[in-house]
Design a protein around this motif. Structure first.
Motif, PDB file in Angstrom:
ATOM      1  N   ASP A   1       0.856  -1.184   0.000  1.00 37.89           N
ATOM      2  CA  ASP A   1       0.000   0.000   0.000  1.00 37.89           C
ATOM      3  C   ASP A   1       0.896   1.239   0.000  1.00 37.89           C
ATOM      4  O   ASP A   1       1.550   1.543   0.999  1.00 37.89           O
ATOM      5  N   PHE A   2       0.927   1.952  -1.122  1.00 40.00           N
ATOM      6  CA  PHE A   2       1.690   3.194  -1.234  1.00 40.00           C
ATOM      7  C   PHE A   2       0.752   4.394  -1.364  1.00 40.00           C
ATOM      8  O   PHE A   2       1.117   5.421  -1.935  1.00 40.00           O
ATOM      9  N   ARG A   3      -0.460   4.273  -0.843  1.00 39.34           N
ATOM     10  CA  ARG A   3      -1.371   5.418  -0.858  1.00 39.34           C
ATOM     11  C   ARG A   3      -0.832   6.512   0.065  1.00 39.34           C
ATOM     12  O   ARG A   3       0.026   6.260   0.924  1.00 39.34           O
ATOM     13  N   PRO A   4      -1.313   7.756  -0.077  1.00 36.58           N
ATOM     14  CA  PRO A   4      -0.770   8.862   0.732  1.00 36.58           C
ATOM     15  C   PRO A   4      -0.762   8.607   2.237  1.00 36.58           C
ATOM     16  O   PRO A   4       0.147   9.079   2.933  1.00 36.58           O
TER      17      PRO A   4
ATOM     18  N   ASP B   1      -6.749   9.541  -0.594  1.00 35.23           N
ATOM     19  CA  ASP B   1      -6.635   8.079  -0.605  1.00 35.23           C
ATOM     20  C   ASP B   1      -7.808   7.449  -1.337  1.00 35.23           C
ATOM     21  O   ASP B   1      -8.966   7.756  -1.063  1.00 35.23           O
ATOM     22  N   GLN B   2      -7.508   6.541  -2.277  1.00 36.93           N
ATOM     23  CA  GLN B   2      -8.538   5.691  -2.827  1.00 36.93           C
ATOM     24  C   GLN B   2      -8.889   4.636  -1.785  1.00 36.93           C
ATOM     25  O   GLN B   2      -8.024   4.134  -1.080  1.00 36.93           O
ATOM     26  N   HIS B   3     -10.163   4.309  -1.645  1.00 38.30           N
ATOM     27  CA  HIS B   3     -10.558   3.293  -0.679  1.00 38.30           C
ATOM     28  C   HIS B   3      -9.890   1.963  -1.010  1.00 38.30           C
ATOM     29  O   HIS B   3      -9.781   1.571  -2.170  1.00 38.30           O
ATOM     30  N   LEU B   4      -9.493   1.260   0.042  1.00 44.58           N
ATOM     31  CA  LEU B   4      -8.726   0.032  -0.133  1.00 44.58           C
ATOM     32  C   LEU B   4      -9.538  -1.050  -0.836  1.00 44.58           C
ATOM     33  O   LEU B   4      -8.989  -1.831  -1.621  1.00 44.58           O
TER      34      LEU B   4
ATOM     35  N   ALA C   1      -8.585   4.197   5.498  1.00 47.57           N
ATOM     36  CA  ALA C   1      -9.608   4.337   4.453  1.00 47.57           C
ATOM     37  C   ALA C   1      -9.927   2.987   3.830  1.00 47.57           C
ATOM     38  O   ALA C   1      -9.751   2.779   2.632  1.00 47.57           O
ATOM     39  N   PRO C   2     -10.414   2.028   4.618  1.00 52.27           N
ATOM     40  CA  PRO C   2     -10.625   0.684   4.093  1.00 52.27           C
ATOM     41  C   PRO C   2     -11.772   0.586   3.097  1.00 52.27           C
ATOM     42  O   PRO C   2     -11.740  -0.279   2.213  1.00 52.27           O
ATOM     43  N   GLY C   3     -12.772   1.453   3.234  1.00 46.22           N
ATOM     44  CA  GLY C   3     -13.952   1.341   2.380  1.00 46.22           C
ATOM     45  C   GLY C   3     -14.972   0.401   2.990  1.00 46.22           C
ATOM     46  O   GLY C   3     -14.626  -0.527   3.733  1.00 46.22           O
ATOM     47  N   ALA C   4     -16.217   0.600   2.668  1.00 45.19           N
ATOM     48  CA  ALA C   4     -17.291  -0.171   3.291  1.00 45.19           C
ATOM     49  C   ALA C   4     -17.294  -1.632   2.876  1.00 45.19           C
ATOM     50  O   ALA C   4     -17.846  -2.481   3.587  1.00 45.19           O
TER      51      ALA C   4
END
Length: 302
Positions: free
Chosen positions: A95-98, A178-181, A206-209
């Motif tokens: 995971d290289f998201r911000p 961040d895009q949701h995981l 930010a895992p996402g629902a």
């Protein structure tokens, strides 16, 4: 890239990741050897999926292992013998998201995630398996198809470095969303065959629902394994305000695990119903290697 983004622990360099091969071997459990003089590692016959041999039926053999084709051709009963399946395929997903591009001690969480996956990758390669890569970040993912041997691992390390450089450049340019995981993982199952292992190294911000549903779907035909990368574990547990260089104000939960470092069992946390190995980005690399060796035994990474 600025000098700050080129500093050790911030930038990801290929040489240290290549050097982790020696560390992975140093803490790796001993490989199972043949029960014959010489102690060479061999494939053992058992009840795996790969056919090792065909032979005539002997009284007492399991009739479920009859080979119909050979029996029909020869007119005599033949039995299939199987061997353990050693050619395992593992997809490494850093995971290289911000949200991963920060750290308060030794290294950014993104760097620690790459190091952890490199250790796992070297273990897989040394055990005869194949490794692939799919990075998560702001732009399109960097994808390296599964390959074996040292050459395959070197290609994967090159992909890690390229993706991390792009992530740092995006952060410097102010791309901080961040895009949701759950969305970022949507194509992971299409990159490796059924029966493969998918190792995700993330902070699970930010895992996402739908992350639980995504992991459950992966688990139907593949084996998802989670590595949670944290930082600030030596601080008192609490919510800390952080101000970025561009003036953005963030609130990050840190601390609370300083007393649990001695036990591997204490380093497991639940993420949407799935166990995750917890690694501290501030810990030294040898501690990380030992935690991975204990949590990813040879029979699983082989």
């Amino acid at each position: 890239m600025t000098d700050a983004l080129s500093a050790p622990g911030v930038a990801l360099r290929p040489d240290p990741l290549i050097a982790l091969r020696r560390m992975a071997l140093a803490v790796k459990p001993p490989q199972v050897t043949a029960a014959l003089p010489g102690g060479f590692a061999t494939k053992r016959k058992g009840h795996g999926l790969e056919v090792a041999d065909l032979r005539e039926y002997v009284a007492g053999d399991d009739i479920r292992h009859l080979d119909r084709g050979t029996t029909a051709r020869t007119g005599r009963l033949h039995i299939r013998q199987f061997q353990e399946e050693r050619d395992r395929v593992t997809l490494l997903v850093p995971d290289f998201r911000p949200a991963m591009l920060w750290g308060v001690r030794r290294a950014f969480r993104s760097v620690a995630a790459a190091e952890a996956l490199a250790l796992i990758g070297w273990n897989v390669i040394e055990s005869g398996g194949r490794v692939g890569l799919m990075t998560l970040g702001q732009g399109p993912p960097v994808i390296v198809p599964p390959a074996g041997r040292v050459r395959g691992m070197l290609k994967l390390i090159g992909g890690l470095v390229r993706a991390h450089e792009a992530a740092l450049a995006g952060m410097a340019a102010g791309q901080g969303q961040d895009q949701h995981l759950d969305l970022a993982l949507s194509r992971a199952d299409r990159l490796v065959p059924a029966g493969s292992e998918i190792v995700i190294a993330s902070g699970f911000d930010a895992p996402g629902a739908a992350l639980a549903d995504r992991l459950n779907a992966l688990g139907r035909r593949r084996l998802p394994r989670l590595v949670m990368v944290t930082d600030g574990q030596g601080l008192p547990r609490g919510v800390y305000p952080i101000v970025t260089r561009d003036g953005q104000r963030l609130r990050v939960t840190l601390g609370g695990r300083a007393g649990n470092r001695g036990s591997v069992a204490a380093l497991v946390q639940n993420v949407v119903g799935h166990p995750a190995l917890v690694l501290d980005a501030g810990a030294d690399i040898e501690t990380t290697a030992r935690s991975i060796a204990a949590a990813f035994p040879a029979e699983r990474v082989a």
